[in-house]
Design an enzyme around this catalytic site. Structure first.
Site, PDB file in Angstrom:
ATOM      1  CD  GLU A 118      -2.420  -1.552   2.463  1.00 29.88           C
ATOM      2  OE1 GLU A 118      -1.862  -1.165   3.502  1.00 29.88           O
ATOM      3  OE2 GLU A 118      -3.246  -2.475   2.442  1.00 29.88           O
ATOM      4  CE1 TYR A 130       7.609  -0.165  -3.397  1.00 31.87           C
ATOM      5  CE2 TYR A 130       5.923   1.492  -3.002  1.00 31.87           C
ATOM      6  CZ  TYR A 130       6.989   0.734  -2.555  1.00 31.87           C
ATOM      7  OH  TYR A 130       7.433   0.869  -1.255  1.00 31.87           O
TER       8      TYR A 130
HETATM    9  C1  LIG Z   1      10.490   6.134  -2.102  1.00 28.75           C
HETATM   10  C2  LIG Z   1      11.962   5.931  -1.749  1.00 28.75           C
HETATM   11  C3  LIG Z   1      12.073   4.624  -0.961  1.00 28.75           C
HETATM   12  C4  LIG Z   1      12.778   5.844  -3.050  1.00 28.75           C
HETATM   13  O1  LIG Z   1      14.143   5.624  -2.668  1.00 28.75           O
HETATM   14  P1  LIG Z   1      15.361   5.937  -3.666  1.00 28.75           P
HETATM   15  O2  LIG Z   1      16.546   5.180  -3.163  1.00 28.75           O
HETATM   16  O3  LIG Z   1      15.505   7.394  -3.842  1.00 28.75           O
HETATM   17  O4  LIG Z   1      14.840   5.296  -5.036  1.00 28.75           O
HETATM   18  P2  LIG Z   1      15.763   4.782  -6.226  1.00 28.75           P
HETATM   19  O5  LIG Z   1      16.925   5.694  -6.379  1.00 28.75           O
HETATM   20  O6  LIG Z   1      16.033   3.330  -6.024  1.00 28.75           O
HETATM   21  O7  LIG Z   1      14.828   4.996  -7.486  1.00 28.75           O
HETATM   22  C5  LIG Z   1      14.116   3.907  -8.035  1.00 28.75           C
HETATM   23  C6  LIG Z   1      12.967   4.469  -8.844  1.00 28.75           C
HETATM   24  O8  LIG Z   1      12.049   5.129  -7.980  1.00 28.75           O
HETATM   25  C7  LIG Z   1      11.508   6.283  -8.648  1.00 28.75           C
HETATM   26  N1  LIG Z   1      11.910   7.483  -7.912  1.00 28.75           N
HETATM   27  C8  LIG Z   1      12.765   7.543  -6.871  1.00 28.75           C
HETATM   28  N2  LIG Z   1      12.846   8.815  -6.422  1.00 28.75           N
HETATM   29  C9  LIG Z   1      12.017   9.550  -7.179  1.00 28.75           C
HETATM   30  C10 LIG Z   1      11.647  10.917  -7.196  1.00 28.75           C
HETATM   31  N3  LIG Z   1      12.146  11.806  -6.328  1.00 28.75           N
HETATM   32  N4  LIG Z   1      10.737  11.325  -8.128  1.00 28.75           N
HETATM   33  C11 LIG Z   1      10.217  10.448  -8.999  1.00 28.75           C
HETATM   34  N5  LIG Z   1      10.522   9.132  -9.036  1.00 28.75           N
HETATM   35  C12 LIG Z   1      11.415   8.697  -8.141  1.00 28.75           C
HETATM   36  C13 LIG Z   1      12.061   6.253 -10.048  1.00 28.75           C
HETATM   37  O9  LIG Z   1      11.207   5.474 -10.859  1.00 28.75           O
HETATM   38  C14 LIG Z   1      13.374   5.532  -9.845  1.00 28.75           C
HETATM   39  O10 LIG Z   1      13.839   4.897 -11.018  1.00 28.75           O
HETATM   40  P3  LIG Z   1      14.736   5.732 -12.052  1.00 28.75           P
HETATM   41  O11 LIG Z   1      15.829   6.367 -11.263  1.00 28.75           O
HETATM   42  O12 LIG Z   1      15.193   4.682 -13.012  1.00 28.75           O
HETATM   43  O13 LIG Z   1      13.812   6.733 -12.657  1.00 28.75           O
HETATM   44  C15 LIG Z   1      12.521   7.111  -0.920  1.00 28.75           C
HETATM   45  O14 LIG Z   1      12.121   8.313  -1.538  1.00 28.75           O
HETATM   46  C16 LIG Z   1      12.102   7.111   0.520  1.00 28.75           C
HETATM   47  O15 LIG Z   1      12.747   6.491   1.377  1.00 28.75           O
HETATM   48  N6  LIG Z   1      10.989   7.846   0.803  1.00 28.75           N
HETATM   49  C17 LIG Z   1      10.469   7.903   2.175  1.00 28.75           C
HETATM   50  C18 LIG Z   1       9.879   6.566   2.555  1.00 28.75           C
HETATM   51  C19 LIG Z   1       8.774   6.136   1.597  1.00 28.75           C
HETATM   52  O16 LIG Z   1       7.942   6.925   1.174  1.00 28.75           O
HETATM   53  N7  LIG Z   1       8.760   4.812   1.321  1.00 28.75           N
HETATM   54  C20 LIG Z   1       7.753   4.209   0.483  1.00 28.75           C
HETATM   55  C21 LIG Z   1       6.600   3.833   1.344  1.00 28.75           C
HETATM   56  S1  LIG Z   1       5.361   2.953   0.416  1.00 28.75           S
END
Ligand SMILES: CC(C)(COP(=O)(O)OP(=O)(O)OC[C@H]1O[C@@H](n2cnc3c(N)ncnc32)[C@H](O)[C@@H]1OP(=O)(O)O)[C@@H](O)C(=O)NCCC(=O)NCCS
Length: 162
Positions: A118, A130
């Site tokens: 979710e 996702y």
């Molecule tokens: C969501 C979260 C886990 C992503 O972590 P991250 O290490 O920055 O993500 P990644 O670098 O592995 O990116 C993987 C993909 O996620 C998406 N993504 C990550 N950050 C993004 C941003 N700021 N805007 C848009 N897409 C994004 C992209 O599709 C990316 O793929 P791409 O780089 O090939 O375009 C991070 O922002 C986080 O910890 N947020 C707070 C906790 C949270 O919301 N967790 C999810 C709960 S359901």
């Protein structure tokens, strides 16, 4: 309370996965509090560890800083991903994708057929993460999450066949 070191010098490429420990919770809660507006409490993490969920951290080798973590349950053909979080200063480097792939690898090894999660409707980074990994929206839970000023926000329910 001492702050986490923000000058994380470890190279994410050399980080590795290990099981989350109760002793990690102080560091994890500092990350959790900075990454989420409405974050998990220590009690939620403790419940997940006690329940035997798959709680994993991605950390620099030899006891180095925790860079990200994930929590998932897997049983009777279903996995539920409850939390994926990356330390704010290390976001945008592919670490969440690594955490997600790691959890899905565990799920496959446990003969999981479908993974569910979710996510807040407004959480664009997570939704893109996702979707890019093959999760599809299968439903909405109206008003599932707390939101600022006493409001509520919908949860999107997503699933992926493994
Ligand atoms: C969501 C979260 C886990 C992503 O972590 P991250 O290490 O920055 O993500 P990644 O670098 O592995 O990116 C993987 C993909 O996620 C998406 N993504 C990550 N950050 C993004 C941003 N700021 N805007 C848009 N897409 C994004 C992209 O599709 C990316 O793929 P791409 O780089 O090939 O375009 C991070 O922002 C986080 O910890 N947020 C707070 C906790 C949270 O919301 N967790 C999810 C709960 S359901």
């Amino acid at each position: 309370m001492s702050a986490l070191p923000v000058n994380v010098t470890c190279e994410p490429a050399v980080s590795e996965f290990r099981r989350m420990l109760y002793a990690d919770l102080r560091e994890i809660l500092l990350i959790e509090n900075r990454a989420y507006q409405f974050c998990w409490t220590e009690g939620v993490f403790r419940d997940c560890l006690r329940a035997g969920y798959y709680c994993r951290v991605l950390a620099a080798p030899n006891g180095g800083a925790i860079q990200g973590y994930g929590v998932m349950s897997a049983a009777v053909g279903e996995a539920h991903i409850f939390n994926i979080c990356v330390r704010p200063e290390l976001q945008g480097r592919g670490l969440a994708r690594r955490v997600l792939d790691h959890l899905l690898g565990i799920a496959r090894s446990e003969a999981v057929k479908t993974a569910f999660l979710e996510v807040r409707a407004s959480n664009t980074p997570a939704l893109r993460l996702y979707s890019a990994a093959g999760f599809c929206e299968i439903g909405v839970r109206p008003g599932y999450y707390p939101a600022p000023r006493g409001r509520r926000e919908d949860a999107l329910v997503m699933a992926k066949e493994l």
